[in-house]
Design a protein around this motif. Structure first.
Motif, PDB file in Angstrom:
ATOM      1  N   UNK A  38      79.844   1.218  12.179  1.00 51.60           N
ATOM      2  CA  UNK A  38      80.500   0.877  11.296  1.00 51.60           C
ATOM      3  C   UNK A  38      81.962   0.479  11.368  1.00 51.60           C
ATOM      4  N   UNK A  39      81.879   0.862  12.540  1.00 55.55           N
ATOM      5  CA  UNK A  39      83.647   0.966  13.577  1.00 55.55           C
ATOM      6  C   UNK A  39      83.872   2.303  13.133  1.00 55.55           C
ATOM      7  N   UNK A  40      84.088   2.862  12.314  1.00 54.91           N
ATOM      8  CA  UNK A  40      84.391   4.143  11.622  1.00 54.91           C
ATOM      9  C   UNK A  40      84.312   5.485  13.091  1.00 54.91           C
ATOM     10  N   UNK A  41      84.047   5.217  14.176  1.00 56.35           N
ATOM     11  CA  UNK A  41      84.505   6.216  15.308  1.00 56.35           C
ATOM     12  C   UNK A  41      85.927   6.607  15.532  1.00 56.35           C
ATOM     13  N   UNK A  42      86.031   8.344  15.641  1.00 51.01           N
ATOM     14  CA  UNK A  42      87.378   7.744  15.214  1.00 51.01           C
ATOM     15  C   UNK A  42      87.706   7.828  16.935  1.00 51.01           C
ATOM     16  N   UNK A  43      89.454   7.970  16.448  1.00 45.96           N
ATOM     17  CA  UNK A  43      89.995   8.029  17.901  1.00 45.96           C
ATOM     18  C   UNK A  43      89.945   8.732  19.170  1.00 45.96           C
ATOM     19  N   UNK A  44      90.031  10.007  18.766  1.00 52.84           N
ATOM     20  CA  UNK A  44      89.246  10.767  19.305  1.00 52.84           C
ATOM     21  C   UNK A  44      87.871  10.287  21.048  1.00 52.84           C
ATOM     22  N   UNK A  45      87.304  10.259  19.787  1.00 46.03           N
ATOM     23  CA  UNK A  45      85.863  10.208  20.199  1.00 46.03           C
ATOM     24  C   UNK A  45      85.945   9.056  21.077  1.00 46.03           C
ATOM     25  N   UNK A  46      86.449   7.827  20.411  1.00 46.27           N
ATOM     26  CA  UNK A  46      86.052   6.620  21.443  1.00 46.27           C
ATOM     27  C   UNK A  46      87.202   6.432  22.469  1.00 46.27           C
ATOM     28  N   UNK A  47      88.149   7.037  22.607  1.00 49.63           N
ATOM     29  CA  UNK A  47      89.192   7.526  23.735  1.00 49.63           C
ATOM     30  C   UNK A  47      88.259   8.514  24.956  1.00 49.63           C
ATOM     31  N   UNK A  48      87.433   9.425  24.668  1.00 47.74           N
ATOM     32  CA  UNK A  48      86.336  10.128  25.662  1.00 47.74           C
ATOM     33  C   UNK A  48      84.917   9.341  26.375  1.00 47.74           C
ATOM     34  N   UNK A  49      84.890   7.959  24.555  1.00 48.28           N
ATOM     35  CA  UNK A  49      83.928   7.241  25.417  1.00 48.28           C
ATOM     36  C   UNK A  49      83.579   6.914  26.194  1.00 48.28           C
TER      37      UNK A  49
ATOM     38  N   UNK B 198      74.674  -0.508  32.729  1.00 50.51           N
ATOM     39  CA  UNK B 198      74.625   1.775  33.090  1.00 50.51           C
ATOM     40  C   UNK B 198      76.213   1.476  31.929  1.00 50.51           C
ATOM     41  N   UNK B 199      76.672   0.964  31.810  1.00 49.65           N
ATOM     42  CA  UNK B 199      77.865   0.561  31.211  1.00 49.65           C
ATOM     43  C   UNK B 199      77.369   0.615  29.767  1.00 49.65           C
ATOM     44  N   UNK B 200      76.704  -0.825  29.734  1.00 46.24           N
ATOM     45  CA  UNK B 200      76.717  -0.714  27.919  1.00 46.24           C
ATOM     46  C   UNK B 200      75.626   0.532  27.880  1.00 46.24           C
ATOM     47  N   UNK B 201      74.767   0.559  29.253  1.00 45.78           N
ATOM     48  CA  UNK B 201      73.806   2.056  28.359  1.00 45.78           C
ATOM     49  C   UNK B 201      74.608   3.895  27.964  1.00 45.78           C
ATOM     50  N   UNK B 202      75.232   3.933  28.545  1.00 49.58           N
ATOM     51  CA  UNK B 202      75.780   4.715  28.290  1.00 49.58           C
ATOM     52  C   UNK B 202      77.061   5.192  27.005  1.00 49.58           C
ATOM     53  N   UNK B 203      77.719   3.637  26.505  1.00 46.53           N
ATOM     54  CA  UNK B 203      77.958   3.959  25.476  1.00 46.53           C
ATOM     55  C   UNK B 203      77.792   3.753  24.569  1.00 46.53           C
ATOM     56  N   UNK B 204      76.255   2.951  24.231  1.00 50.88           N
ATOM     57  CA  UNK B 204      75.092   3.035  22.955  1.00 50.88           C
ATOM     58  C   UNK B 204      75.089   4.239  22.894  1.00 50.88           C
ATOM     59  N   UNK B 205      74.905   5.174  23.787  1.00 48.33           N
ATOM     60  CA  UNK B 205      74.059   6.766  24.876  1.00 48.33           C
ATOM     61  C   UNK B 205      74.808   7.791  23.980  1.00 48.33           C
ATOM     62  N   UNK B 206      76.234   7.640  23.806  1.00 51.25           N
ATOM     63  CA  UNK B 206      77.183   8.303  23.897  1.00 51.25           C
ATOM     64  C   UNK B 206      78.088   7.903  21.897  1.00 51.25           C
ATOM     65  N   UNK B 207      77.590   6.517  21.627  1.00 47.61           N
ATOM     66  CA  UNK B 207      78.271   6.804  20.004  1.00 47.61           C
ATOM     67  C   UNK B 207      76.948   7.412  19.353  1.00 47.61           C
TER      68      UNK B 207
END
Length: 480
Positions: A436-447, A461-470
């Protein structure tokens, strides 16, 4: 989109009015597996396979999502386990009760589960007689299904005696009295020779009912000489009218639907709705659920307190990842077959097969100190890895087809793949769908950094990496 169009309250009303998708009516089977039962016969008739597939298919595609969430919450309170009632044809009628009563009267629900053959088998009421009484159902309807062991204030906090010790709601003599109430009930007539009737409610054999006087909760006494039906109805009324039921059941529904540590004020507001839905009706579950979901503590911006929110239990973790990305068959065409129980079982949630009557985890499981986190009761090193393994499988591959999985399962990442040229936008879309858009700024930067490390030409692979890490982040796994 529908909620945005009509508003949360109207959407809840619409969901309450939505017809239940229901459960399959399966043919009753003999107690022992006959020699003629070969191939997939045992799987389909003597295990939870078909019901588990139906559960996940409904969760992924059916329109009555709120009813299913509430029925699942009730199932974890009013447990009948497939470990003991292992025929799907025997458990399906019980699940139908939970579906049909999810927004109805809690008193009617208590009556239905009391006379359910599956419950009668699971907690032995169907074999309890005046000469051989069994206290299992009597004890659990008090301890787990209605009032709990401690006298509660309306806000769910325990009432204490002068020494600061919680006051008990009942004693062994009370359990004995209720045990005698629930004697004499057994299965209805067999529909065919050798087939136990798990479809019709239990029926009374008057000769097996204990007709002595019985003292129940709050000093209420049932006089001697009453029929089993009169005794049972009076006993269920006695339980249902106890002031503990609202806070005891209401708090568990809040925990399942919103947050593990609701404030006493939140519980008190829900208890008040349980006591009176605004029209003078007690125990209206539809009104209770609506109040839980619209309460200020549920709708406001999450507080900073780390006690707010709840760990997503395995079935919600799996379903929410799938639902966020157009779940479909492994081929990419058609629907998933719902064969997902093998994915949640390693996470310690084998659907419809909890280990005990206490369900998968106790509602008062403590994470630390006084902080409750029921779902953390089944979180361990191994189950944490199982969660990550599921995310890895469904994001980077598919759940393939097999004899048990005719369609398999996959997700559609094409919309995210289209955003791969802009890693920040890609991560934001994955976070929007999952958190719901609540990912923290730190986590967002890391991902975003991790996505940037993938070659721009490899958009999938970029899409998969983003989804897996979130999906494996604590901010998705803990719902706030």
């Amino acid at each position: 989109a529908r909620i945005q169009a009509i508003g949360s309250a109207a959407w809840i009303d619409e969901q309450i009015g939505t017809t239940a998708t229901g459960w399959p009516v399966l043919p009753l089977q003999p107690e022992a597996v006959p020699s003629s039962c070969t191939g997939t016969c045992v799987r389909d008739n003597y295990t939870m396979y078909l019901l588990q597939r139906h559960f996940f298919t409904k969760a992924l595609y059916s329109p009555d999502q709120l009813r299913q969430r509430v029925a699942w919450a009730l199932y974890k309170i009013l447990v009948v386990s497939g470990r003991d009632v292992s025929h799907p044809s025997r458990l399906s009628p019980y699940l139908t009760i939970l579906d049909q009563r999810a927004f109805g009267s809690y008193r009617a629900l208590l009556s239905d589960i009391t006379l359910s053959p599956a419950m009668g088998r699971y907690l032995d009421m169907a074999s309890s007689t005046r000469t051989r009484p069994n206290e299992n159902f009597a004890r659990e309807i008090l301890q787990l299904f209605s009032i709990g062991t401690d006298v509660l204030n309306a806000d769910g906090t325990p009432r204490l005696d002068a020494g600061g010790v919680p006051l008990p709601t009942y004693d062994q003599a009370t359990v004995d009295a209720f045990t005698r109430v629930f004697t004499g009930w057994s299965f209805a007539a067999q529909p065919s020779p050798g087939i136990v009737n798990y479809t019709a409610p239990l029926v009374l054999n008057a000769a097996n009912h204990d007709t002595t006087a019985k003292t129940l909760l709050s000093g209420t006494t049932l006089p001697a000489g009453q029929t089993g039906t009169v005794d049972m109805n009076a006993a269920l009324d006695n339980i249902f009218q106890h002031p503990n039921v609202g806070p005891f059941i209401g708090r568990q529904l809040i925990q399942s639907l919103v947050t593990s540590n609701p404030s006493p004020a939140y519980v008190a507001r829900i208890s008040a709705v349980f006591a009176n839905d605004g029209t003078g009706v007690r125990g209206n579950l539809g009104a209770v659920v609506k109040a839980i979901l619209l309460d200020t503590e549920a709708r406001a911006t999450p507080p900073a307190a780390l006690t707010y929110g709840k760990l997503k239990e395995p079935v919600l973790y799996v379903n929410q990842i799938l639902r966020a990305f157009n779940p479909r068959a492994a081929s990419g065409t058609g629907q998933s077959d719902g064969y997902l129980a093998p994915r949640t079982t390693p996470m310690d949630q084998d659907v419809f097969r909890p280990a005990t009557v206490f369900s998968y985890y106790p509602p008062d499981y403590l994470v630390t100190g006084a902080v409750e986190g029921p779902e953390f009761g089944i979180l361990s090193a191994s189950t944490s890895l199982a969660r990550a393994n599921f995310a890895n499988t469904i994001v980077f591959s598919t759940i393939g087809t097999s004899t048990d999985a005719p369609n398999g399962t996959s997700i559609d990442l094409a919309p995210l793949q289209a955003l791969a040229g802009n890693p920040a936008q890609l991560v934001d879309e994955a976070a929007r769908r999952l958190t719901g858009g609540s990912l923290s700024a730190t986590a967002r930067t890391t991902i975003v950094t991790a996505v940037n490390a993938v070659a721009a030409s490899n958009t999938l692979l970029r899409a998969r990496t983003a989804v897996y890490l979130v999906a494996t982040s604590s901010q998705f796994q803990v719902e706030r």
